[in-house]
Write a protein that holds these residues in place. Structure first.
Motif, PDB file in Angstrom:
ATOM      1  N   ASN A  42      38.761  39.463  53.236  1.00  0.00           N
ATOM      2  CA  ASN A  42      37.393  39.988  53.126  1.00  0.00           C
ATOM      3  C   ASN A  42      37.139  40.512  51.722  1.00  0.00           C
ATOM      4  N   VAL A  43      35.969  40.151  51.185  1.00  0.00           N
ATOM      5  CA  VAL A  43      35.592  40.584  49.838  1.00  0.00           C
ATOM      6  C   VAL A  43      34.150  41.082  49.862  1.00  0.00           C
ATOM      7  N   ASN A  44      33.951  42.317  49.478  1.00  0.00           N
ATOM      8  CA  ASN A  44      32.605  42.857  49.275  1.00  0.00           C
ATOM      9  C   ASN A  44      32.412  43.050  47.777  1.00  0.00           C
ATOM     10  N   GLY A  45      32.115  41.963  47.105  1.00  0.00           N
ATOM     11  CA  GLY A  45      32.017  42.012  45.647  1.00  0.00           C
ATOM     12  C   GLY A  45      32.117  40.617  45.067  1.00  0.00           C
ATOM     13  N   ILE A  46      33.215  40.337  44.339  1.00  0.00           N
ATOM     14  CA  ILE A  46      33.364  39.069  43.630  1.00  0.00           C
ATOM     15  C   ILE A  46      34.678  38.409  44.006  1.00  0.00           C
TER      16      ILE A  46
END
Length: 222
Positions: A42-46
């Motif tokens: 999971n990535v909340n960004g780049i």
């Protein structure tokens, strides 16, 4: 004797704790991450992507920006230009099966890539120099390329100077050449093909083949 029994128990407990920790770390959202990676889900960004081989692929969910730096995307457009005389033959294989979205990357936001070679569902804006090659791609939103767009499923607007080619399309295609067999919407370009007719300048079809919603198409593996 007690020590001999305690040592394996301690080792087993340590390995179990380490495994749980790694699993927890993989599920914990990252702000900046890279792919390929087995420890990122999971990535909340780049997310910086290079290339994950499909047989060892770990799908990732990105809320933000996915950036692809596979430099094959720079050299592919000149090679594709030599195939322009046979552009009407651009197509996907007819032998397909259904796979679930959980086995694909999901990008909620923007995908910017030289070329995408990871199975991906993009919800938002997709901008790829060499589109999606050798992989399964679904875009819900807008897809823009300076050369061509290739999708298994496209829901929205697809714009490319040379060609927009898809298998299941819902919406608008704008380019020199547009082709989609299972198509509902409008095609605008020099030559347009869909399951109902072939026409220059503008084409349309609002009664495409019925495929259950939420099903994603994938080539069968023998």
């Amino acid at each position: 004797m007690k020590t001999q029994f305690l040592i394996p128990i301690i080792l087993f407990s340590s390995l179990t704790y380490a495994s749980d920790t790694l699993k927890g770390d993989s599920l914990r959202p990252k702000f900046i991450a890279g792919s390929p990676s087995k420890n990122v889900r999971n990535v909340n960004g780049i997310l910086f992507k290079y290339y994950d081989e499909e047989e060892n692929f770990t799908p990732k969910k990105v809320n933000g920006l996915g950036m692809g730096f596979n430099f094959l995307g720079i050299f592919l457009p000149p090679l594709m230009l030599f195939n322009l005389p046979s552009i009407k033959g651009w197509n996907f294989d007819d032998d397909y099966a259904i796979i679930c979205p959980e086995k694909m990357n999901k990008i909620n936001g923007v995908q910017l890539s030289l070329i995408n070679m990871e199975p991906t569902v993009t919800n938002g804006l997709e901008m790829n120099v060499s589109s999606n090659i050798s992989t399964y791609a679904v875009t819900n939103g807008v897809s823009v390329s300076p050369f061509f767009n290739l999708h298994h499923e496209m829901n929205g607007v697809s714009v490319a100077p040379l060609a927009n080619v898809g298998q299941k399309c819902r919406g608008l295609q704008i380019g020199l050449y547009n082709k989609c067999q299972n198509f509902r919407g409008i095609q605008i370009g020099g030559w347009n093909e869909n399951g109902k007719r072939k026409l220059p300048l503008i084409n349309w079809n609002f009664k495409g083949d019925k495929i259950p919603e939420g099903q994603i198409i994938k080539k069968k593996v023998d």
